[in-house]
Scaffold this motif. Structure first.
Motif, PDB file in Angstrom:
ATOM      1  N   ASN A 134       0.810  -1.216   0.000  1.00  0.00           N
ATOM      2  CA  ASN A 134       0.000   0.000   0.000  1.00  0.00           C
ATOM      3  C   ASN A 134       0.847   1.272   0.000  1.00  0.00           C
ATOM      4  O   ASN A 134       0.327   2.361  -0.264  1.00  0.00           O
ATOM      5  CB  ASN A 134      -0.930   0.020   1.214  1.00  0.00           C
ATOM      6  N   LYS A 135       2.134   1.091   0.342  1.00  0.00           N
ATOM      7  CA  LYS A 135       3.058   2.228   0.423  1.00  0.00           C
ATOM      8  C   LYS A 135       2.527   3.231   1.441  1.00  0.00           C
ATOM      9  O   LYS A 135       2.393   2.908   2.594  1.00  0.00           O
ATOM     10  CB  LYS A 135       3.274   2.824  -0.960  1.00  0.00           C
ATOM     11  N   GLY A 136       2.204   4.411   1.036  1.00  0.00           N
ATOM     12  CA  GLY A 136       1.698   5.382   2.005  1.00  0.00           C
ATOM     13  C   GLY A 136       2.791   6.236   2.602  1.00  0.00           C
ATOM     14  O   GLY A 136       3.985   5.947   2.488  1.00  0.00           O
ATOM     15  N   SER A 137       2.362   7.268   3.298  1.00  0.00           N
ATOM     16  CA  SER A 137       3.287   8.257   3.837  1.00  0.00           C
ATOM     17  C   SER A 137       3.819   7.819   5.207  1.00  0.00           C
ATOM     18  O   SER A 137       3.354   6.842   5.795  1.00  0.00           O
ATOM     19  CB  SER A 137       2.590   9.610   3.937  1.00  0.00           C
ATOM     20  N   TYR A 138       4.760   8.566   5.717  1.00  0.00           N
ATOM     21  CA  TYR A 138       5.360   8.281   7.029  1.00  0.00           C
ATOM     22  C   TYR A 138       4.479   8.831   8.146  1.00  0.00           C
ATOM     23  O   TYR A 138       3.600   9.670   7.933  1.00  0.00           O
ATOM     24  CB  TYR A 138       6.754   8.922   7.101  1.00  0.00           C
ATOM     25  N   GLY A 139       4.726   8.344   9.361  1.00  0.00           N
ATOM     26  CA  GLY A 139       4.013   8.840  10.531  1.00  0.00           C
ATOM     27  C   GLY A 139       4.846   9.852  11.305  1.00  0.00           C
ATOM     28  O   GLY A 139       5.782  10.450  10.764  1.00  0.00           O
ATOM     29  N   VAL A 140       4.529  10.023  12.584  1.00  0.00           N
ATOM     30  CA  VAL A 140       5.206  11.041  13.389  1.00  0.00           C
ATOM     31  C   VAL A 140       6.668  10.701  13.643  1.00  0.00           C
ATOM     32  O   VAL A 140       7.471  11.589  13.957  1.00  0.00           O
ATOM     33  CB  VAL A 140       4.477  11.255  14.740  1.00  0.00           C
ATOM     34  N   VAL A 173      -1.218  10.001  15.698  1.00  0.00           N
ATOM     35  CA  VAL A 173      -1.273  10.046  14.237  1.00  0.00           C
ATOM     36  C   VAL A 173      -0.831  11.437  13.764  1.00  0.00           C
ATOM     37  O   VAL A 173      -0.949  12.417  14.487  1.00  0.00           O
ATOM     38  CB  VAL A 173      -2.688   9.734  13.711  1.00  0.00           C
ATOM     39  N   ARG A 174      -0.319  11.478  12.552  1.00  0.00           N
ATOM     40  CA  ARG A 174       0.111  12.747  11.965  1.00  0.00           C
ATOM     41  C   ARG A 174      -1.053  13.342  11.166  1.00  0.00           C
ATOM     42  O   ARG A 174      -1.595  12.705  10.272  1.00  0.00           O
ATOM     43  CB  ARG A 174       1.323  12.520  11.054  1.00  0.00           C
ATOM     44  N   ARG A 175      -1.438  14.547  11.521  1.00  0.00           N
ATOM     45  CA  ARG A 175      -2.560  15.204  10.862  1.00  0.00           C
ATOM     46  C   ARG A 175      -2.174  15.665   9.462  1.00  0.00           C
ATOM     47  O   ARG A 175      -1.150  16.317   9.268  1.00  0.00           O
ATOM     48  CB  ARG A 175      -3.035  16.406  11.686  1.00  0.00           C
ATOM     49  N   GLY A 291       3.568  19.690  15.564  1.00  0.00           N
ATOM     50  CA  GLY A 291       4.478  19.355  16.654  1.00  0.00           C
ATOM     51  C   GLY A 291       3.845  19.315  18.028  1.00  0.00           C
ATOM     52  O   GLY A 291       4.527  19.056  19.023  1.00  0.00           O
ATOM     53  N   ILE A 292       2.540  19.547  18.118  1.00  0.00           N
ATOM     54  CA  ILE A 292       1.842  19.537  19.409  1.00  0.00           C
ATOM     55  C   ILE A 292       0.835  18.391  19.425  1.00  0.00           C
ATOM     56  O   ILE A 292       0.009  18.257  18.519  1.00  0.00           O
ATOM     57  CB  ILE A 292       1.109  20.872  19.656  1.00  0.00           C
ATOM     58  N   LYS A 293       0.902  17.561  20.462  1.00  0.00           N
ATOM     59  CA  LYS A 293      -0.031  16.438  20.582  1.00  0.00           C
ATOM     60  C   LYS A 293      -1.355  16.917  21.143  1.00  0.00           C
ATOM     61  O   LYS A 293      -1.417  17.553  22.195  1.00  0.00           O
ATOM     62  CB  LYS A 293       0.548  15.349  21.490  1.00  0.00           C
ATOM     63  N   VAL A 294      -2.437  16.584  20.431  1.00  0.00           N
ATOM     64  CA  VAL A 294      -3.792  16.924  20.856  1.00  0.00           C
ATOM     65  C   VAL A 294      -4.525  15.632  21.190  1.00  0.00           C
ATOM     66  O   VAL A 294      -4.496  14.678  20.404  1.00  0.00           O
ATOM     67  CB  VAL A 294      -4.543  17.689  19.742  1.00  0.00           C
ATOM     68  N   ASN A 295      -5.148  15.589  22.360  1.00  0.00           N
ATOM     69  CA  ASN A 295      -5.874  14.389  22.767  1.00  0.00           C
ATOM     70  C   ASN A 295      -7.061  14.134  21.843  1.00  0.00           C
ATOM     71  O   ASN A 295      -7.694  15.081  21.345  1.00  0.00           O
ATOM     72  CB  ASN A 295      -6.365  14.512  24.209  1.00  0.00           C
ATOM     73  N   SER A 296      -7.376  12.871  21.616  1.00  0.00           N
ATOM     74  CA  SER A 296      -8.521  12.494  20.781  1.00  0.00           C
ATOM     75  C   SER A 296      -9.561  11.789  21.649  1.00  0.00           C
ATOM     76  O   SER A 296      -9.409  10.616  21.984  1.00  0.00           O
ATOM     77  CB  SER A 296      -8.078  11.583  19.637  1.00  0.00           C
ATOM     78  N   ASP A 297     -10.602  12.522  22.030  1.00  0.00           N
ATOM     79  CA  ASP A 297     -11.650  11.980  22.890  1.00  0.00           C
ATOM     80  C   ASP A 297     -12.781  11.337  22.091  1.00  0.00           C
ATOM     81  O   ASP A 297     -13.642  10.661  22.664  1.00  0.00           O
ATOM     82  CB  ASP A 297     -12.218  13.091  23.785  1.00  0.00           C
ATOM     83  N   GLU A 298     -12.800  11.574  20.797  1.00  0.00           N
ATOM     84  CA  GLU A 298     -13.798  10.967  19.930  1.00  0.00           C
ATOM     85  C   GLU A 298     -13.211  10.814  18.531  1.00  0.00           C
ATOM     86  O   GLU A 298     -12.200  11.421  18.197  1.00  0.00           O
ATOM     87  CB  GLU A 298     -15.074  11.827  19.879  1.00  0.00           C
TER      88      GLU A 298
END
Length: 380
Positions: A134-140, A173-175, A291-298
């Motif tokens: 699938n290849k795809g881009s890199y993560g954080v 995840v990287r936005r 560069g800032i981690k944001v919590n994911s509540d949903e």
């Protein structure tokens, strides 16, 4: 000639009463059975019948009389017997009911050691092949797909140990923002390559549990299903006279999935709490934005292999309700179209779907894009 008696419980050597054997000992057999079906077989064939299990029987009842003839097929052998049943269905129904319960228990047992199956070598190799292709881009972490194989060779034992012990923590995840054809922005969450591998392995095993339970009218992100099939089915409905459509659009569905409701749906089939814990960890891994981690509540961000399957699990409740009411529909992920004969019927369907989506599942219907209209006026 000596015979052996084969019952539901096993093989016995006791000769029953009231037995008549014709010229062909395998073709003309009559039994007088009070509680269970017994099969008479020649002793020289007895070993071939050992290990018989009720689930391997295929029973055909040809008469509505109290004494019924059934044909039993096992490993290429056909044996006809007369079975006396108690009541209308008797012992046969009890055995079939037992088989159903046994099958349901087996399905639950299959899900109790799910993490071990996820991490089996064969499953992980298939997952790695899929992620690399699938290849795809890199993560954080910046790791590229072509670096995955060597990374796994060097680190897999430690990673597997953490997964089995419940100590593995997924990376955020990287936005990524990509433009939509209609001018909007689609938000993606790109997991690291390692997390994509683990998610893919989980998805492969979950598909074995869930996919056969999904509606035939669900076409998105499923094996042997496609958007083209959905279009062809929609055309069939239209040609049958269902020319009004309930075009339902969900507002930012992948970003609005309620974690608790989703986990509740998953826990009904998955007994391995380690897998449930790992899936929740992925849902709550957070998003890295500038560069800032944001919590994911949903939400379950698009971009990982697990998100499409979780979406289908979440929306399967809507499919089942539509099927229960006999509606003709096609759903592709979060896009659903229901085909009806009149505007009045469409408005009723729209209201009932809204009640399920917003009431039970806590999702939000996009009122600006959802409508009841003639098919010719909608971009299906």
């Amino acid at each position: 000639m000596k015979v052996s008696v084969l019952t539901w419980g096993g093989l016995t050597n006791k000769l029953p009463k009231d037995i008549f054997l014709g010229n062909n000992p395998c073709s003309d057999i009559w039994l007088n059975c009070k509680k269970s079906a017994e099969v008479i077989v020649p002793r020289e064939n007895a070993l071939a019948w050992e290990g018989l299990n009720v689930r391997r029987f295929s029973t055909l009842i040809n008469s509505k009389n109290q004494n019924k003839k059934q044909t039993t097929q096992y490993r290429g052998h056909l044996v006809e017997v007369e079975v006396e049943l108690q009541g209308k269905q008797g012992a046969l129904n009890e055995n079939l009911a037992f088989t159903k319960r046994e099958r349901e228990n087996d399905e639950l047992d299959d899900a109790s050691n799910l993490l071990d199956r996820v991490l089996e070598r064969e499953n992980m190799l298939i997952a790695m092949k899929r992620v690399i292709s699938n290849k795809g881009s890199y993560g954080v972490d910046g790791m590229r797909v072509d670096e995955l194989r060597m990374f796994i060779i060097d680190n897999w034992l430690k990673i597997k140990e953490k997964l089995l012990e419940g100590r593995y923590k997924p990376s955020p995840v990287r936005r990524v923002e990509i433009p939509k054809p209609d001018g909007g922005i689609r938000l993606l969450g790109i997991p690291t390559v390692l997390d994509r591998l683990i998610q893919q392995a989980i998805a492969q095993e979950l598909n074995k549990i869930y996919d056969h339970t999904f509606s035939e009218s669900s076409y998105g992100f499923r094996p042997n299903k496609s958007a083209k099939q959905a279009i062809l089915r929609a055309k069939e409905y239209i040609n049958e006279g269902y020319r009004w459509v309930v075009d339902m659009d969900l507002e930012k569905f992948f970003d609005k999935v309620n974690h608790d409701i989703l986990m509740d749906r998953l826990s009904k089939k998955i007994r391995d709490k380690r897998v449930l814990k790992l899936i929740r960890a992925y849902l709550q891994s957070g998003i890295m934005i500038n560069g800032i981690k944001v919590n994911s509540d949903e939400g379950t961000p698009q971009g990982g292999p697990l998100s499409p399957l979780l979406a289908n699990i979440m929306l399967d409740e809507v499919d089942k309700e539509l099927e229960k009411r006999g509606h003709r529909f096609c759903r592709f992920a979060d896009d659903a179209n229901v085909y009806v004969r009149s505007r009045k019927a469409g408005l009723r369907v729209m209201e009932s779907m809204r009640n399920i989506l917003e009431g039970r599942l806590k999702l939000k219907v996009n009122e600006n894009k959802s409508a009841v209209d003639l098919v010719s006026k909608r971009n299906i």
